[in-house]
Design a protein around this motif. Structure first.
Motif, mmCIF file in Angstrom:
data_model
loop_
_atom_site.group_PDB
_atom_site.id
_atom_site.type_symbol
_atom_site.label_atom_id
_atom_site.label_comp_id
_atom_site.label_asym_id
_atom_site.label_seq_id
_atom_site.Cartn_x
_atom_site.Cartn_y
_atom_site.Cartn_z
ATOM 1 N N GLY A 167 0.788 -1.224 0.000
ATOM 2 C CA GLY A 167 0.000 0.000 0.000
ATOM 3 C C GLY A 167 0.818 1.271 0.000
ATOM 4 N N VAL A 168 2.136 1.161 0.166
ATOM 5 C CA VAL A 168 3.002 2.343 0.197
ATOM 6 C C VAL A 168 3.738 2.454 -1.137
ATOM 7 C CG1 VAL A 168 4.957 3.457 1.333
ATOM 8 C CG2 VAL A 168 3.272 2.191 2.687
ATOM 9 N N GLY A 169 3.652 3.622 -1.765
ATOM 10 C CA GLY A 169 4.331 3.838 -3.041
ATOM 11 C C GLY A 169 5.606 4.639 -2.917
ATOM 12 N N ALA A 170 5.752 5.395 -1.823
ATOM 13 C CA ALA A 170 6.955 6.212 -1.654
ATOM 14 C C ALA A 170 7.210 6.429 -0.175
ATOM 15 C CB ALA A 170 6.802 7.560 -2.362
ATOM 16 N N VAL A 171 8.500 6.539 0.164
ATOM 17 C CA VAL A 171 8.916 6.866 1.526
ATOM 18 C C VAL A 171 9.818 8.078 1.462
ATOM 19 C CG1 VAL A 171 10.226 6.130 3.548
ATOM 20 C CG2 VAL A 171 8.733 4.497 2.376
ATOM 21 N N VAL A 172 9.551 9.062 2.318
ATOM 22 C CA VAL A 172 10.385 10.252 2.424
ATOM 23 C C VAL A 172 10.996 10.273 3.820
ATOM 24 C CG1 VAL A 172 10.469 12.767 2.325
ATOM 25 C CG2 VAL A 172 8.915 11.514 0.809
ATOM 26 N N LEU A 173 12.318 10.173 3.895
ATOM 27 C CA LEU A 173 13.030 10.256 5.170
ATOM 28 C C LEU A 173 13.452 11.703 5.377
ATOM 29 C CD1 LEU A 173 15.360 7.113 4.893
ATOM 30 C CD2 LEU A 173 13.132 7.275 6.002
ATOM 31 N N ASP A 174 12.860 12.354 6.351
ATOM 32 C CA ASP A 174 13.170 13.769 6.579
ATOM 33 C C ASP A 174 14.165 13.913 7.742
ATOM 34 O OD1 ASP A 174 13.081 16.436 6.060
ATOM 35 O OD2 ASP A 174 11.084 16.773 6.911
ATOM 36 N N GLU A 175 14.951 14.976 7.667
ATOM 37 C CA GLU A 175 15.907 15.322 8.721
ATOM 38 C C GLU A 175 16.889 14.185 9.010
ATOM 39 O OE1 GLU A 175 16.031 18.276 9.211
ATOM 40 O OE2 GLU A 175 14.041 18.962 8.686
ATOM 41 N N VAL A 176 17.441 13.618 7.958
ATOM 42 C CA VAL A 176 18.402 12.527 8.121
ATOM 43 C C VAL A 176 19.641 13.003 8.875
ATOM 44 C CG1 VAL A 176 19.792 10.822 6.873
ATOM 45 C CG2 VAL A 176 17.535 11.450 6.026
ATOM 46 N N HIS A 177 19.946 14.297 8.787
ATOM 47 C CA HIS A 177 21.167 14.815 9.410
ATOM 48 C C HIS A 177 21.177 14.631 10.925
ATOM 49 C CE1 HIS A 177 18.651 18.174 10.661
ATOM 50 N NE2 HIS A 177 19.604 18.484 11.514
ATOM 51 N N GLU A 178 20.009 14.464 11.543
ATOM 52 C CA GLU A 178 19.984 14.291 13.003
ATOM 53 C C GLU A 178 20.603 12.965 13.428
ATOM 54 O OE1 GLU A 178 16.606 15.118 15.286
ATOM 55 O OE2 GLU A 178 16.117 16.996 14.292
ATOM 56 N N ARG A 179 20.726 12.032 12.497
ATOM 57 C CA ARG A 179 21.390 10.746 12.724
ATOM 58 C C ARG A 179 20.798 10.002 13.917
ATOM 59 N NH1 ARG A 179 26.017 9.817 10.173
ATOM 60 N NH2 ARG A 179 25.306 7.680 10.552
ATOM 61 N N GLY A 180 19.447 10.062 14.006
ATOM 62 C CA GLY A 180 18.772 9.251 15.007
ATOM 63 C C GLY A 180 18.948 7.775 14.687
ATOM 64 N N LEU A 181 18.894 6.936 15.720
ATOM 65 C CA LEU A 181 19.162 5.514 15.542
ATOM 66 C C LEU A 181 18.160 4.874 14.587
ATOM 67 C CD1 LEU A 181 21.021 3.256 16.403
ATOM 68 C CD2 LEU A 181 19.630 2.925 18.439
ATOM 69 N N ASP A 182 16.866 5.153 14.777
ATOM 70 C CA ASP A 182 15.857 4.553 13.901
ATOM 71 C C ASP A 182 16.007 5.039 12.460
ATOM 72 O OD1 ASP A 182 14.601 2.917 15.760
ATOM 73 O OD2 ASP A 182 13.264 4.501 16.453
ATOM 74 N N THR A 183 16.340 6.316 12.284
ATOM 75 C CA THR A 183 16.512 6.825 10.924
ATOM 76 C C THR A 183 17.697 6.167 10.243
ATOM 77 O OG1 THR A 183 15.547 8.959 11.553
ATOM 78 C CG2 THR A 183 16.855 8.904 9.540
ATOM 79 N N ASP A 184 18.798 5.985 10.974
ATOM 80 C CA ASP A 184 19.952 5.289 10.395
ATOM 81 C C ASP A 184 19.595 3.860 9.996
ATOM 82 O OD1 ASP A 184 21.589 7.483 10.631
ATOM 83 O OD2 ASP A 184 23.207 6.403 11.631
ATOM 84 N N LEU A 185 18.815 3.171 10.831
ATOM 85 C CA LEU A 185 18.390 1.824 10.481
ATOM 86 C C LEU A 185 17.498 1.839 9.244
ATOM 87 C CD1 LEU A 185 17.562 0.275 13.986
ATOM 88 C CD2 LEU A 185 19.612 -0.054 12.623
ATOM 89 N N LEU A 186 16.628 2.833 9.148
ATOM 90 C CA LEU A 186 15.737 2.914 7.991
ATOM 91 C C LEU A 186 16.509 3.093 6.688
ATOM 92 C CD1 LEU A 186 12.760 5.087 9.300
ATOM 93 C CD2 LEU A 186 12.699 2.687 8.598
#
Length: 861
Positions: A128-147
């Motif tokens: 059901g998902v066609g696109a993912v936008v990862l915002d504020e990657v520069h914060e280098r949060g743990l979950d964002t890095d895993l994503l």
């Protein structure tokens, strides 16, 4: 038909100019990295642009956008919804833990990074998902890095999945390389739009910004005065100007709010941080209405990214950040105050010029800004990795091996976290997830707390276990450290976040009690309730989550089963307890907390009757040997981890003794062995040979000798392990075991213990310490014994000159030289003139070449 009118949404937003480039990148590669200035509108425009592109295709249409925090997610969803004339939950939705506002017609959904991680674990294809936008990657949060790594692999299953990673300040080449994969770096949409004019004012404090306890109170007072003064000047020019203030933590927010309110009466001063409930957060980030007083919002880093606070034209930045630090040895984490990175300070400054000209006032000098670190330390390099490793194991990539990540997990932290997971039976020895691990990873909590929920529900009931875990899993605090008191307050609904806690309790209770849920059939709801005294429920569930943190009172401090010490906050009602279960223990800045440097943030009492139940996995009866005062001693110990309940002296076994010696060597180094003079002399000689000639002459540094301990010291270690005192062990013969053959036959020629001088005396050579590469061998000898010695002796086949310390008859230094020939024809004359009257019984010839060298006086000679 496209769901969004980009022309209307993008009116006045600079990033609208970059939308064609973004569309081109996504059509060509399906992935793009976006870098644009704060306030350019990338968070508002990129998701609907991706939705517009999906509208022209067959397949899933939803766009999922990640944000670093709940307040950011909610605010971004509200803003985009307002621009489309809809409500959150219609065209635009949001999901954070415990709150989902999404409808059948939702096209763009804003979520926290942790929510998307769990969805990927449930189904990597993201149906059901066609696109993912990862915002504020520069914060280098743990979950964002895993994503970043997980989505890169998910696109192998879903080549049609569009992926956009965005920030104002990030390491673009590294991110593009990771997301681009084997096809080369991902396309970069680098939109360098001109922001509204931004004035930078430097306002450093006269003293230090920090002290032994963290942020200095005098500095916070300086920040408050700066805010009040600068805001007053800004209001004189434009009454609509609001101010946003950045300080590192909640304590600093509360202190500055209090002081600004006193200094600027008539101004509405609002806090903004993660512990506030949603209503208080939304009030801080919403604009003021006509007729409202001027506003100052004092925030942690929470307002740094993807958050527009309407009316803000003035930013005051303390220039500090809080970053997690992990002490692996003590199994503790803590937040430390550090200089903010230039990237973070750039983000903060951008808040002032998002919607018009603005001013940023930095409470530091320009030199400090220039020398600040460029980027924020990634959480994956500094925080507890237990949850991350369980996620990676559930994803099928134990330890992240073979996975493309921006930063690989640190090896030491990985080993420590995996040891915790193995102890909880969540992963096996290869790091692969177990059946219990698969159940635990579905609980929205730290793995330790999630496992406590599953293990505690049969003992105390699902409701009681859920209450404790919900309190531990969220950012709830008790000033006195009493978890029991915190739970009573949450049940009453008094503290901020109580409503969120109640919702989380209901959710966790459903997870445990659902026959189709975590317990694998046959719900555990309220099974076993009442078997544990009510006053011990919180302590027992906490101990199930953190068995190594069960602690017993020892004077003014508490000894944890892990072997570390911590202190309770002053006045805590837990002080009378003999046993407690610690939920949160943190490193603190400065030598505080009864000198331990660690403070118990949250704990619950444990009655004597449930200690054994709570600590069953840590109870042991064993022989513990240690190396004390130069010899091995052993005791039969009944213990809970490092907490000794009883002990009896016994004779050490060879294995226990060897372990004690090895532990002492690892902790204190070779100095525990005691170096005799002959052993130290041999070590120094060998060190010089290794330094000058290299192999095969052995390296005798501390590290090298420790690595080869069994090779050269094996018999002596066995003697020590058997109880032989260390003062009966001489290291001279053991060191000789390292001598290379046949080269060893030349040891005394290359580095002799003594040198013969013209008087016939054999003088000991003082070789330099093994760890001093710049020092030289020294021969200390009476001057009269060297008459006639023209050439200074050299060692190691002439490669190393000796340094002669020429002494008076009283053995006091007269001269230091490595060129005796020059000494006799030069400085000797002055030495002779000064010394002949002081020592008339000894020879002081004008011509030192013509008189025989001697160690005697004139008469004896």
């Amino acid at each position: 038909m496209a769901p969004f009118d980009l022309a209307v949404i993008g009116r006045g937003l600079p990033f609208a100019e970059a939308l064609p480039q973004l569309r081109q990148a996504l059509e060509a590669r399906g992935v793009a990295v976006v870098r644009a200035q704060p306030g350019a509108g990338k968070t508002t425009l990129a998701p609907p642009a991706a939705a517009d592109l999906l509208a022209g295709r067959r397949g899933p249409r939803r766009v999922v956008v990640t944000g670093p925090r709940r307040v950011v997610v909610r605010a971004a969803a509200r803003r985009l919804a307002s621009l489309t004339g809809t409500s959150v939950g219609d065209l635009v939705g949001s999901t954070v833990r415990g709150e989902r506002r999404v409808g059948h017609g939702t096209v763009v959904e804003f979520v926290t990074a942790g929510v998307l991680v769990r969805r990927l674990l449930d189904d990597p294809e993201l149906p059901g998902v066609g696109a993912v936008v990862l915002d504020e990657v520069h914060e280098r949060g743990l979950d964002t890095d895993l994503l970043v790594g997980m989505l890169g692999e998910a696109r192998a299953l879903r080549p049609d999945l569009l992926l956009v990673a965005m920030s104002a300040t990030l390491d673009v080449p590294a991110l593009a390389a990771v997301l681009g994969g084997e096809d080369g770096p991902a396309p970069v949409v680098d939109h360098a739009s001109q922001q509204h004019p931004l004035e930078v004012v430097w306002a450093p404090a006269p003293g230090s910004r920090t002290d032994a306890r963290g942020v200095a109170d005098d500095f916070l007072a300086h920040v408050a005065r700066t805010v009040a003064g600068q805001h007053a000047r800004a209001l004189a020019a434009d009454p609509a100007v609001d101010a946003l203030v950045f300080v590192p933590g909640v304590r600093e927010v509360d202190r500055v709010v209090e002081q600004v309110a006193r200094l600027a009466p008539g101004t509405e001063v609002l806090p903004l941080h993660g512990r506030l409930d949603a209503r208080a957060q939304e009030r801080a980030v919403s604009g003021r209405c006509p007729g409202d007083p001027p506003r100052v919002v004092v925030s942690t880093a929470l307002a740094e990214s993807s958050l527009t606070v309407p009316g803000v034209r003035l930013v005051v930045d303390a220039g500090l950040s809080r970053e997690p630090r992990r002490d692996l040895r003590r199994d503790m984490s803590g937040l430390v105050t550090v200089q903010a990175s230039r990237a973070a300070m750039t983000q903060r400054a951008g808040r002032a010029a998002r919607l018009g000209p603005g001013t940023v006032v930095r409470c530091l000098d320009e030199a400090t800004f220039v020398h600040a670190p460029e980027h924020t330390t990634p959480e994956i390099a500094s925080t507890d990795l237990t949850g991350a490793l369980l996620t990676l194991a559930a994803w099928g990539s134990p330890r992240g091996d073979g996975m493309a990540l921006l930063t690989a997990p640190a090896p030491a932290a990985t080993r420590a976290a995996e040891e915790v997971l193995r102890g909880l039976a969540l992963v096996d020895h290869d790091g692969r997830i177990t059946g219990l691990g698969l159940r635990v990873v579905r609980v929205p909590a730290d793995p330790r707390e999630a496992r406590a929920l599953l293990a505690g529900a049969p003992l105390v009931g699902a409701r009681a276990a859920a209450e404790v875990v919900a309190a531990l899993a969220d950012d709830h605090r008790a000033q006195d450290g009493d978890l029991g008191g915190l739970l009573r307050a949450l049940r009453s609904g008094r503290p901020p976040g109580a409503a969120r806690w109640r919702a989380e309790v209901r959710r966790l209770e459903r997870l445990v009690g659902d026959p189709r849920g975590l317990d694998g059939g046959g719900g555990t709801a309220d099974r076993g309730a009442g078997a544990v005294p009510p006053e011990d429920v919180a302590g027992l569930v906490t101990a199930l989550a953190h068995p190594s943190r069960v602690a017993r009172r020892d004077g003014d401090t508490w000894l944890l089963a892990s072997g570390t010490r911590a202190a309770l906050p002053p006045g805590s009602p837990l002080h009378p307890h003999r046993w407690i279960a610690v939920a949160d223990v943190a490193l603190v800045e400065g030598r505080v907390a009864a000198g331990t440097g660690a403070v118990v943030r949250l704990a619950a009492g444990l009655g004597e009757g449930v200690v054994e139940l709570a600590t069953g996995s840590l109870r042991s009866r064993e022989v513990r040997a240690s190396f004390v005062d130069g010899r091995v001693v052993a005791r039969q110990v009944d213990a809970v981890g490092a907490i000794e309940l009883a002990s009896t002296p016994v004779r050490p076994s060879p294995e226990a003794g060897a372990g004690a010696v090895a532990e002492a060597l690892a902790r204190d180094g070779l100095d525990i062995l005691g170096w005799s003079t002959p052993a130290e002399m041999l070590r120094r000689r060998l060190a010089l040979l290794h330094r000058v000639l290299g192999a095969p002459w052995p390296d005798v540094s501390d590290e090298a000798l420790a690595d080869r301990a069994q090779e050269w010291l094996g018999p002596e270690l066995r003697r020590l392990a058997g109880g032989t005192p260390v003062d009966r062990v001489d290291l001279t013969d053991p060191l000789r075991r390292l001598l290379p053959w046949p080269q060893a036959a030349r040891l005394d020629d290359l580095v002799p213990e003594r040198l013969e001088v013209p008087s016939g005396s054999r003088i000991t050579v003082d070789y330099p310490p093994h760890d001093d590469p710049d020092a030289r061998p020294v021969v200390a000898v009476k001057l009269q014994e060297c008459f006639g010695l023209r050439d200074t002796p050299r060692l190691v086949d002439g490669r190393v000159p000796t340094l002669f310390h020429l002494l008076s008859p009283a053995r006091r230094p007269l001269a230091v030289t490595d060129d005796l020939a020059s000494f006799w024809v030069g400085p000797y004359a002055q030495v002779r003139a000064e010394m002949r009257g002081r020592y008339p019984k000894h020879p002081w010839p004008e011509d030192p070449w013509s008189v025989p060298a001697t160690a005697r006086t004139n008469r004896r000679r």
